[in-house]
Each structure stands twice: as structure tokens, then as C-alpha cells.
Design an enzyme around this catalytic site. Structure first.
Site, short mmCIF file in Angstrom:
data_model
loop_
_atom_site.label_atom_id
_atom_site.label_comp_id
_atom_site.label_asym_id
_atom_site.label_seq_id
_atom_site.Cartn_x
_atom_site.Cartn_y
_atom_site.Cartn_z
N SER A 47 91.11 39.36 58.31
CA SER A 47 90.32 40.08 59.31
C SER A 47 89.19 40.85 58.64
O SER A 47 88.36 40.26 57.96
CB SER A 47 91.25 40.98 60.13
OG SER A 47 90.63 41.42 61.30
N GLU B 238 91.13 32.41 68.62
CA GLU B 238 90.85 33.77 68.17
C GLU B 238 89.47 34.25 68.59
O GLU B 238 88.51 33.46 68.64
CB GLU B 238 90.93 33.85 66.65
CG GLU B 238 92.31 33.83 66.07
CD GLU B 238 92.29 34.29 64.62
OE1 GLU B 238 91.69 35.34 64.35
OE2 GLU B 238 92.87 33.59 63.78
N HIS C 200 95.57 35.93 65.93
CA HIS C 200 94.80 36.56 64.85
C HIS C 200 95.73 36.96 63.70
O HIS C 200 96.72 37.66 63.90
CB HIS C 200 94.08 37.78 65.41
CG HIS C 200 93.22 38.50 64.42
ND1 HIS C 200 92.13 37.90 63.82
CD2 HIS C 200 93.27 39.76 63.94
CE1 HIS C 200 91.54 38.77 63.02
NE2 HIS C 200 92.23 39.91 63.07
#
Length: 335
Positions: free
Chosen positions: A160, A259, A289
Site C-alpha cells: 500500500s 482494488e 487490498h
């Protein structure tokens, strides 16, 4: 010379992965949506990492705290020793999470690679600009080099927001004249701080975890904080997709097909290929995610982490023998 990038679609989603997606959609996503509408600093961002202190470590993992220039880090030696090292940069939108929330994921990546792991507790928004987090990533890389790790045996990895830091740390290290790491691994990476591409994606609302409001709020917070940072030109921070990427080592990107950050992963792969960087983009069918963090529950997570190990061993000069071959799609495991 540009490199052609053909996404590798990994089909099938197990029942457990679908149940996880449904649970997140009806629990965590609404809470994040409320925060996105009222992103006050009064929200206890540090509570999540504090609560994660009570999660049990992976079997055999023994970690020790170390001090970098401006932040702490955690070193987990490889089981049985080894010459490889992973510099791991956790996700959390530059605002939350930390060593505790990501200890198990970082250890699993280290086990798959056969490497010790240095996880960096980098400085975060809103107290510090993103540029400080990048500097902390570079400090972690220097720590590994200073302890004798060959850069050809070091991989920088992150998920991320940590995916953003993975690329920017490698770029910053190159600008400082440091040797290139052997490979980069980005899991569901944020690569573009401009929210426009993500919000314009027709599938944006299909993401089981991240609502639109969070993407907008993160962009606003980043811009506001960086206006206070003299090192950031014009109050803006460079994104990996807008950087000069030539010379980066081989890259593996793994992302779920539904996502919110899928457009970022796809665009980054295209930009890397155009810059002549060898890049593998794996698109995992309907995975949430950073699904890798759910390796205790979701079979796809374990297989994805195993593929990280294959990729890194190949990038660091070791032959890889895979049942399905390095480019073959994996069949979904039964739940």
C-alpha cells in the site's frame, strides 16, 4: 529500451477470500468512509498498531529493536542465517499501522525469501511530510549496507503506502549514489498521490475495503502537510509514476483485481516497462487490498507470498524451480 508489460491474471477466488471481502465491505469500509468524510487528527490513528502488539509472532520469529537516524526499526534475522535481507516498509496510508500490525506479514515475506527482515517504523503524516518517510527508508537501506549485506542480495518491499515508499526509497538511494538493491516488491501499491485516476476507474466502488472518501482525504492531508515542508517544492510530493524510473532493478507488483489501487499498480507497471525496467504485474482475481496479510485465512495469500520468494530468489541469482513455472497462472485452492 522499453519492456512490454503483460499483466498475469491469477484466476479464481476461494470461498474464504470471498467471505473476507464481504466482511470487510460491511465492517471496516464503512468506518473508513466515516473517517474520510471527517479526517480529524483526533481519530486515534496509533491505536491500531498498539492493539496489534498482542498478536502472536510467526513461529520461530525473534525480533529486536534497532535505532535508525530519525526513527526506530525492527530486525528479524533469517531462520538459520542467510545472506539475503528484506527492507520492509509497512502500509497504512502514511497515517497509521506500524511494526506491530505488519510484523507477521514482514516475517512471512522474509521466510519465503530466506532472508532477514528490517521493518522501518518510519515517520508519518500528519506530523511529518512523506519526504521524511522516504528518508527513513533510505536510512534503513544504509543500515543493511553498513552491516555488510551485498546490495545484490537486498530486496526492498512494501504494501500500500509502503509500496510508494518502496519505489521512492530506491529512487532516493540512487540519487544519493548508493548501489541499487537486487529487486523491488510492491503489494497493492499506492503509486500516484493524485486521486483522479483511482476515482475515475469504473470499478472504484467495487473495492471491498477502501472508499472514495479515503482517497480524497489522503490527497488533501498530504498536500496540506507538505505545504509546511520546505524540502517539498511547491508543497507537492513527487509520485513514483511521475519519476524517472530508468535504472531500477526488477520489480514484482501484486494487486487484487477489484482494488481501489488497481489503477496505480497498472500505471506503475506501464511506466516501469516504458523505462526499460523488468516488471512483473500479477493481478489476483477479486482479492482484497493487501490480501497477503490474511495468510492465516486466505489460501491465495500464501501462494502469492510463495511467488514473492520465487521472484526474489531469481533476482538474487538463484535458480527457481516452480511447479507451474514463473509465469503460469495458479489455480485457486479450495476453501
Amino acid at each position: 529500451m522499453a519492456v512490454a508489460v503483460e499483466p498475469q491474471f491469477i484466476p479464481g477466488a476461494s470461498l474464504r477470500s470471498q467471505l473476507l471481502a464481504g466482511a470487510l465491505r460491511h465492517t471496516v469500509k464503512p468506518v473508513l468512509g466515516v473517517w474520510g468524510c471527517w479526517p480529524s487528527p483526533l481519530w486515534p490513528a496509533g491505536l491500531l498498531d498498539y492493539a496489534a502488539r498482542f498478536l502472536p509472532p510467526t513461529r520461530g520469529a525473534r525480533s529486536q529493536r534497532v535505532r535508525l537516524d530519525e526513527c526506530d526499526a525492527e530486525w528479524t534475522p533469517a531462520a538459520g542465517g542467510g545472506e539475503r535481507a528484506v527492507l520492509y516498509l509497512h502500509g497504512g496510508g502514511f497515517l497509521t499501522c506500524g511494526l506491530n500490525t505488519h510484523r507477521r506479514l514482514a516475517a512471512r515475506v522474509g521466510d519465503a525469501v530466506g532472508a532477514g527482515v528490517l521493518s522501518v517504523d518510519y515517520r508519518m503524516l500528519p506530523r511529518y511530510p512523506i519526504g521524511d518517510a522516504v528518508a527513513d527508508g533510505v536510512a534503513g537501506y544504509r543500515w543493511l549496507l553498513d552491516r555488510g549485506y551485498d546490495p545484490n542480495r537486498i530486496v526492498v518491499a512494501g504494501d500500500s503506502a509502503g509500496g510508494y515508499l518502496t519505489f521512492m526509497t530506491a529512487l532516493a538511494a540512487a540519487e544519493l549514489g548508493l548501489p541499487s538493491p537486487a529487486a523491488l516488491v510492491a503489494l497493492s501499491p499506492l503509486t500516484d498521490l493524485n486521486p483522479a485516476g483511482k476515482l475515475a476507474n469504473p470499478g472504484a466502488d467495487d473495492c471491498p475495503l477502501i472508499p472514495r472518501s479515503v482517497i480524497v482525504a489522503l490527497a488533501e492531508i498530504t498536500e496540506r502537510v507538505n505545504r509546511r515542508a520546505p524540502r517539498e517544492v511547491g508543497g507537492r510530493t513527487r509520485s513514483p509514476v511521475d519519476s524517472v524510473l530508468t535504472g531500477l532493478p526488477p520489480v514484482l507488483i501484486q494487486v487484487g483485481s477489484t482494488e481501489m489501487l488497481y489503477p496505480d499498480a497498472e500505471l506503475m507497471a506501464q511506466r516501469l516497462g516504458a523505462a526499460g525496467v523488468p516488471v512483473t504485474l500479477e493481478v489476483w482475481d477479486r482479492q482484497v487490498h493487501v490480501f497477503h496479510a490474511a495468510a492465516d485465512l486466505v489460501p491465495e495469500a500464501g501462494r502469492a507470498i510463495a511467488r514473492i520468494g520465487e521472484f526474489v530468489r531469481a533476482a538474487t541469482g538463484d535458480a527457481v524451480v516452480s511447479e507451474s513455472g514463473p509465469k503460469a497462472a495458479l489455480t485457486p485452492a479450495e476453501a
